[in-house]
Design a protein around this motif. Structure first.
Motif, PDB file in Angstrom:
ATOM      1  N   PHE A 180       0.711  -1.313   0.024  1.00 19.02           N
ATOM      2  CA  PHE A 180       0.009  -0.023  -0.437  1.00 19.02           C
ATOM      3  C   PHE A 180       1.128   1.225  -0.255  1.00 19.02           C
ATOM      4  CE2 PHE A 180      -3.034   2.829   2.188  1.00 19.02           C
ATOM      5  CZ  PHE A 180      -3.794   2.892   1.478  1.00 19.02           C
ATOM      6  N   ARG A 181       0.616   2.323  -0.912  1.00 18.13           N
ATOM      7  CA  ARG A 181       1.848   3.057  -1.072  1.00 18.13           C
ATOM      8  C   ARG A 181       0.180   4.637  -1.445  1.00 18.13           C
ATOM      9  NH1 ARG A 181       3.738  -0.655  -3.280  1.00 18.13           N
ATOM     10  NH2 ARG A 181       2.195  -0.043  -5.638  1.00 18.13           N
ATOM     11  N   VAL A 182       0.649   5.477  -0.210  1.00 17.69           N
ATOM     12  CA  VAL A 182       0.149   6.497  -0.012  1.00 17.69           C
ATOM     13  C   VAL A 182       0.989   8.419  -0.226  1.00 17.69           C
ATOM     14  CG1 VAL A 182      -1.734   8.666   0.341  1.00 17.69           C
ATOM     15  CG2 VAL A 182      -1.852   5.790   1.148  1.00 17.69           C
ATOM     16  N   LEU A 183       0.247   8.736  -1.383  1.00 25.04           N
ATOM     17  CA  LEU A 183       1.382   9.937  -1.585  1.00 25.04           C
ATOM     18  C   LEU A 183       0.613  10.884  -2.095  1.00 25.04           C
ATOM     19  CD1 LEU A 183       4.153  11.390  -1.545  1.00 25.04           C
ATOM     20  CD2 LEU A 183       4.305  11.167  -3.657  1.00 25.04           C
ATOM     21  N   GLY A 184       0.074  12.265  -0.933  1.00 25.90           N
ATOM     22  CA  GLY A 184      -1.021  13.143  -0.951  1.00 25.90           C
ATOM     23  C   GLY A 184      -2.219  12.235  -2.035  1.00 25.90           C
ATOM     24  N   PRO A 185      -2.805  12.777  -2.918  1.00 28.10           N
ATOM     25  CA  PRO A 185      -3.431  12.142  -3.513  1.00 28.10           C
ATOM     26  C   PRO A 185      -3.682  10.976  -4.494  1.00 28.10           C
ATOM     27  CG  PRO A 185      -3.049  14.276  -5.179  1.00 28.10           C
ATOM     28  CD  PRO A 185      -2.572  13.989  -3.300  1.00 28.10           C
ATOM     29  N   PHE A 186      -2.481  10.341  -4.648  1.00 30.39           N
ATOM     30  CA  PHE A 186      -2.486   8.840  -5.123  1.00 30.39           C
ATOM     31  C   PHE A 186      -1.935   7.893  -4.247  1.00 30.39           C
ATOM     32  CE2 PHE A 186      -0.749  12.455  -7.811  1.00 30.39           C
ATOM     33  CZ  PHE A 186      -0.132  12.027 -10.031  1.00 30.39           C
ATOM     34  N   VAL A 187      -2.825   7.229  -4.496  1.00 32.65           N
ATOM     35  CA  VAL A 187      -3.276   5.921  -4.305  1.00 32.65           C
ATOM     36  C   VAL A 187      -2.553   4.483  -4.587  1.00 32.65           C
ATOM     37  CG1 VAL A 187      -4.635   4.287  -2.513  1.00 32.65           C
ATOM     38  CG2 VAL A 187      -4.707   6.606  -2.072  1.00 32.65           C
ATOM     39  N   SER A 188      -2.090   4.075  -4.081  1.00 33.11           N
ATOM     40  CA  SER A 188      -2.307   2.513  -5.083  1.00 33.11           C
ATOM     41  C   SER A 188      -1.827   1.639  -4.083  1.00 33.11           C
ATOM     42  CB  SER A 188      -0.377   2.283  -6.363  1.00 33.11           C
ATOM     43  OG  SER A 188       0.457   2.636  -5.176  1.00 33.11           O
ATOM     44  N   TYR A 189      -2.682   0.746  -4.464  1.00 33.25           N
ATOM     45  CA  TYR A 189      -2.563  -1.378  -3.629  1.00 33.25           C
ATOM     46  C   TYR A 189      -2.524  -1.692  -4.291  1.00 33.25           C
ATOM     47  CZ  TYR A 189      -3.993  -4.802  -0.497  1.00 33.25           C
ATOM     48  OH  TYR A 189      -4.300  -5.887  -0.359  1.00 33.25           O
ATOM     49  N   ASP A 190      -1.415  -3.058  -3.605  1.00 32.48           N
ATOM     50  CA  ASP A 190      -1.263  -4.324  -4.811  1.00 32.48           C
ATOM     51  C   ASP A 190      -1.787  -5.342  -4.760  1.00 32.48           C
ATOM     52  OD1 ASP A 190       1.099  -2.665  -6.267  1.00 32.48           O
ATOM     53  OD2 ASP A 190       2.457  -3.479  -4.572  1.00 32.48           O
ATOM     54  N   ALA A 191      -2.763  -5.838  -5.843  1.00 30.49           N
ATOM     55  CA  ALA A 191      -4.564  -6.227  -4.957  1.00 30.49           C
ATOM     56  C   ALA A 191      -3.603  -7.947  -5.128  1.00 30.49           C
ATOM     57  CB  ALA A 191      -5.153  -5.763  -6.109  1.00 30.49           C
TER      58      ALA A 191
END
Length: 254
Positions: A68-79
């Protein structure tokens, strides 16, 4: 709002690496986990007529975990992960757009607003090669557009310096192109004419240079050069066929 795009994008760029010796784990060594903070600075050459270079400073706060990675409004999740392949769920803002105050060419035109994109990314990483595919949709209904992107990169290491050249191709559907580069019949002015945008294919080459040797943090410089499809460059709003951007990021972990 659109000025933020450059530095947000900078913060999300893949790490630059230079393979020399033990390959395959270099990305992991320069992408540690935890909370980070830093400052980004971007210089971007706009392709719109009368819309010159922009210099944008931006503080950055984020988090990088295993999946899980968050940078401000950028979000990504390795599903999902299978061998060297990862499927990622992504959310990202699209700070494109303009209003009348940005250039004479936009006189009488409605504002083109920022939006939020969401979609999926698929990546394959083997040693220091990485191939990525992504599919992103406008979820706020600004353009109702869609973007698909393919990217290939190779990471290299030379002592404390890390390099990553990359090549990417981006497909933009007709809704996206028409929203940001089209001109409606009631929006024309003395410099423009009605224009209906169609789907386009842009190409970008990039070079990233990174090092962990300054001030106990991680420094990254990225230079991109993009060639735009003739569907975009034929727009009466556009005066350049290509543009260059340079971005700087310094980050540290808490």
């Amino acid at each position: 709002m659109k000025y933020l795009a450059l530095c947000w994008s900078l913060a999300l760029l893949s790490s630059a690496v230079f393979a020399d010796g033990d390959r395959g784990d270099v990305r992991e060594r320069i992408e540690p986990k935890g909370f980070l903070y830093g400052l980004g600075l971007g210089i971007n050459q706009e392709i719109y007529s009368g819309y010159d270079y922009r210099v944008i400073p931006l503080p950055i706060i984020g988090y990088r975990g295993d999946n899980f990675r968050v940078l401000g409004p950028f979000v990504s999740y390795d599903a999902l992960e299978f061998s060297d392949i990862e499927l990622t769920v992504q959310i990202a803002p699209r700070f494109q757009g303009f209003d009348e105050s940005d250039s004479f060419i936009f006189e009488n035109m409605q504002e083109r607003k920022f939006s939020m994109d969401a979609g999926l990314g698929l990546s394959y990483q083997k040693k220091d090669w990485k191939i990525g595919l992504s599919s992103m949709f406008d979820v706020l209904g600004r353009s109702n557009g869609y973007e698909a992107k393919a990217n290939i990169s190779r990471v290299f290491r030379k002592g404390p310096l890390f390099f990553e050249p990359s090549l990417s191709v981006s497909y933009l559907d007709s809704n996206h192109v028409d929203y940001y580069y089209g001109v409606k019949a009631n929006e024309t002015n003395e410099f423009t004419s009605q224009y209906l945008g169609k789907s386009a294919l842009n190409t970008t080459i990039s070079l990233s240079l990174a090092t962990p040797i300054f001030l106990g943090g991680f420094t990254r410089i990225v230079v991109d050069y993009t060639w735009y499809d003739s569907v975009i460059t034929n727009s009466p709003l556009v005066e350049d066929e290509a543009n260059m951007s340079a971005r700087f990021l310094f980050s540290k972990f808490f």
